[in-house]
Write a protein that holds these residues in place. Structure first.
Motif, short mmCIF file in Angstrom:
data_model
loop_
_atom_site.label_atom_id
_atom_site.label_comp_id
_atom_site.label_asym_id
_atom_site.label_seq_id
_atom_site.Cartn_x
_atom_site.Cartn_y
_atom_site.Cartn_z
N THR A 30 3.63 -10.07 48.90
CA THR A 30 2.48 -10.61 47.87
C THR A 30 2.84 -9.53 46.83
O THR A 30 2.14 -9.45 45.67
CB THR A 30 1.59 -9.46 48.54
N ASP A 33 5.38 -7.73 52.74
CA ASP A 33 4.87 -9.07 52.83
C ASP A 33 4.67 -10.34 51.60
O ASP A 33 3.72 -10.85 52.60
CB ASP A 33 3.63 -9.14 53.39
N LYS A 90 -2.36 2.64 47.09
CA LYS A 90 -2.27 2.56 46.15
C LYS A 90 -0.87 3.47 45.73
O LYS A 90 -0.56 3.95 45.92
CB LYS A 90 -3.63 3.49 45.32
N ASN A 135 6.87 -7.91 38.51
CA ASN A 135 5.59 -8.35 37.24
C ASN A 135 4.19 -8.39 37.70
O ASN A 135 3.47 -8.34 36.70
CB ASN A 135 5.86 -9.89 37.50
N SER A 136 4.00 -7.83 38.94
CA SER A 136 2.67 -7.51 39.50
C SER A 136 1.96 -6.20 38.92
O SER A 136 0.78 -6.20 38.58
CB SER A 136 2.60 -7.58 41.26
N GLU A 193 3.75 -12.79 59.27
CA GLU A 193 3.76 -11.64 60.52
C GLU A 193 3.98 -12.15 61.49
O GLU A 193 2.70 -12.80 61.11
CB GLU A 193 2.90 -10.76 58.93
N ASP A 250 -0.38 -2.77 33.87
CA ASP A 250 -1.00 -3.38 34.95
C ASP A 250 -2.65 -3.19 34.56
O ASP A 250 -3.73 -3.59 35.13
CB ASP A 250 -1.05 -3.81 36.90
N ASN A 251 -2.80 -2.27 33.44
CA ASN A 251 -3.50 -2.00 32.92
C ASN A 251 -4.78 -1.10 34.19
O ASN A 251 -6.11 -1.66 34.03
CB ASN A 251 -4.62 -3.12 32.36
N ARG A 252 -3.84 -0.61 35.02
CA ARG A 252 -5.49 -0.16 36.05
C ARG A 252 -4.85 1.60 36.07
O ARG A 252 -3.53 1.81 36.13
CB ARG A 252 -4.37 -0.78 37.44
N PRO A 253 -5.72 2.35 36.37
CA PRO A 253 -4.97 3.59 37.00
C PRO A 253 -3.73 3.73 37.74
O PRO A 253 -3.23 4.64 37.34
CB PRO A 253 -6.16 4.33 37.73
N GLY A 293 -0.29 -4.31 51.07
CA GLY A 293 -1.44 -3.79 52.10
C GLY A 293 -2.64 -2.86 51.23
O GLY A 293 -3.20 -2.16 51.86
N GLY A 294 -2.67 -3.48 50.68
CA GLY A 294 -3.78 -2.70 49.76
C GLY A 294 -3.23 -0.87 49.30
O GLY A 294 -4.20 -0.51 48.72
N LYS A 308 8.20 -12.67 44.18
CA LYS A 308 7.06 -11.33 45.34
C LYS A 308 7.53 -11.64 47.16
O LYS A 308 7.25 -10.43 47.81
CB LYS A 308 5.72 -12.04 45.81
N VAL A 336 -2.01 -1.23 42.19
CA VAL A 336 -2.28 -1.11 44.03
C VAL A 336 -0.76 -2.22 44.66
O VAL A 336 -0.10 -2.95 44.44
CB VAL A 336 -3.18 -2.30 44.40
#
Lengths: 344, 344
Positions: free
Chosen positions: B60, B58, B87, B64-65, B344, B75-78, B84-85, B53, B81
């Protein structure tokens, strides 16, 4: 789980430092609770869950996200980043050797690793699941997990939040780092530690660090599970420039759990095991280097301003507490063909 | 790297479907570029980087994320992320078997895995490093990496952005899933596929899916590296209720790379390998299940509304393309004692 133990106050311990009683190698096995016996299948299941981001509401955060066992067992950030980019309030402690600690979290609010594991899953700034029932339902919807839970726990319908936590805790009890230079030295391999590290070892006894940082995990004397070993931090707060520089007193520590005045700014004594790898330091994560952390501790806990040579010696000693990290196989996570569980 | 290849238009291919030429088992090895030969040490280095990472601004996000090799390679998401969150704009494609693809990304904007690896590190909504020089400096500040880079690439000062990408690409070329039921069937194990899957295999030929989804990766005919096999999606956009329901035309695809009118809504043909595991579907990630994805494709690409029995047969066939995932060791990441790189 109950063990006979002897209680020494930090000051009594301080008076005894000349005995070198404080130094013990890491025991080969941590305590195993009788209600969560270890098995290979349970550890394997726990390892999968530990790495499974589907335990978070949006599928982005696993236990390993903030307690990275490929590295220090923490995330080496001031505070962690959870779902939706939300930041936590305290620095992530290392998972390595946490099985030796008698309480979990900075403020000791969990008595066991099992209790600890249940916290972050439901914390809205960490994994953000809305309820234990939601977490159970998520895992129950993955057929490969259902089979494993029923086998490991020996009954139908074994996917429960308690059992999720038990499996994760069983895995965490395998996260032990033996054979640090210090341990090898204690077992007779006199060349394992450098002269500088040995000087540092004498210094931490002499100045009194080992009043608290004693025991095999250097996190206090042996305590029964669920009973914590706490210390006020900072003890010497007056005229201490580090207090404001590093925000050491913004968070009231264990007081937030008990609401007892005497618990204000009390913190679980942290392990020194692998401390060289877990920067940044303190509950704030506000101190970026180990040498500065040593200066802060000496000033704040002992009222001392150390010579830079002593700081370097202590840092060398603390580096001798970095252990060997066991080789692990990468878990293969059970899949859910034809659908996703984390569509938003 | 250049190979002789024969070009068939999708329609010509469609006319030839009775020959079953479209079906080939996965070759044991993907193409290896002459300027990035494989070695065990390089693959090991690439695996560490893939999971590290610290390649994000930062600390995070790792490769592999979003391309999780413990699971589907996505990541099996639409959408993913990032730091800083934030998309992403498109669904994360699987890394598994990506080594067989002649171009990378949904829009084919990278010719090689090496080029691909350089993208997300610097993408502000993914890993967010400010420059290639920053990424190099980050890796160069980790002594355990410097040693490995110099050994693997055989020269001093080998920590370069190019070499970071080469090591990651070398690791990715090991991410191959052989021995799917389909592959075993093709090699003579006639019981490897169910009757339903075999019916589905006939149906995808008959209705014309294999006009595009051909070749061993079911992502088009063999192409020279860097030359993509694209198709318009949706072809049948008029009166197609899925277009608005799933936002299929909000993104103009390859047009964003070339700015040529003829490339509007062109997309790289996606692999069918392990497609059952990579829900949700399409560049939007807006379709949560594989059966719905089959309906959308039939309607949008072939102008067909399938019977539900045909949908189920095709889903069974696509599930027969789920391969065996190689057991891997978990990487141990080189540490930076006494300090953190991501404060940070």
């Amino acid at each position: 789980m109950k063990k006979i133990f002897f209680w020494f106050s930090p000051l009594a311990l301080l008076a005894m430092t000349s005995l070198s009683y404080a130094f013990e190698p890491l025991p080969a096995m941590p305590p195993i609770p009788t209600d969560n016996p270890m098995s290979e299948a349970k550890v394997s299941l726990g390892r999968q869950l530990y790495f499974d981001k589907r335990l978070s509401v949006d599928g982005t955060i696993s236990c390993n996200s903030c307690h990275n066992v490929m590295g220090s067992g923490s995330d080496n950030r001031p505070v962690s980043v959870g779902v939706g980019g939300k930041k936590g309030g305290r620095n992530a402690p290392t998972v390595w050797n946490s099985a030796y600690l008698s309480v979990q979290f900075w403020d000791g609010r969990a008595a066991t690793l099992e209790d600890q594991a249940k916290g972050p899953v439901l914390n809205p700034v960490e994994m953000g699941m809305h309820s234990a029932a939601d977490a159970e339902a998520r895992i129950r919807s993955i057929p490969g997990y259902v089979t494993q839970f029923n086998e490991v726990f020996g009954a139908a319908n074994s996917v429960t939040y308690d059992n999720i936590a038990k499996a994760i805790a069983a895995y965490e009890r395998t996260l032990i780092t033996p054979n640090s230079p210090f341990d090898r030295y204690q077992k007779g391999e006199k060349s394992a530690m450098s002269e500088q590290a040995l000087r540092g070892m004498k210094t931490v006894e002499k100045i009194g660090c080992t009043a608290c940082h004693t025991g095999p995990d250097f996190a206090g004397p042996e305590m029964p599970a669920g009973q914590g070993f706490y210390q006020k931090f900072p003890i010497y707060a007056a005229n201490n420039p580090y207090v404001s520089k590093y925000h050491l007193m913004d968070d009231e520590g264990r007081y937030g759990v008990t609401h007892e005045e005497s618990d204000k700014h009390l913190w679980r004594v942290q392990t020194w095991r692998n401390v060289a790898l877990t920067a940044p330091y303190f509950h704030t994560g506000s101190v970026a280097t180990l040498d500065e952390a040593v200066r802060v501790m000496a000033r704040s806990q002992l009222g001392l301003t150390l010579k830079e040579g002593d700081v370097a010696d202590i840092v060398a000693f603390l580096n001798s507490l970095t252990g060997e990290f066991p080789v692990q196989s990468m878990p293969r996570l059970p899949q859910t063909p034809n659908r996703t569980l984390t569509a938003e």
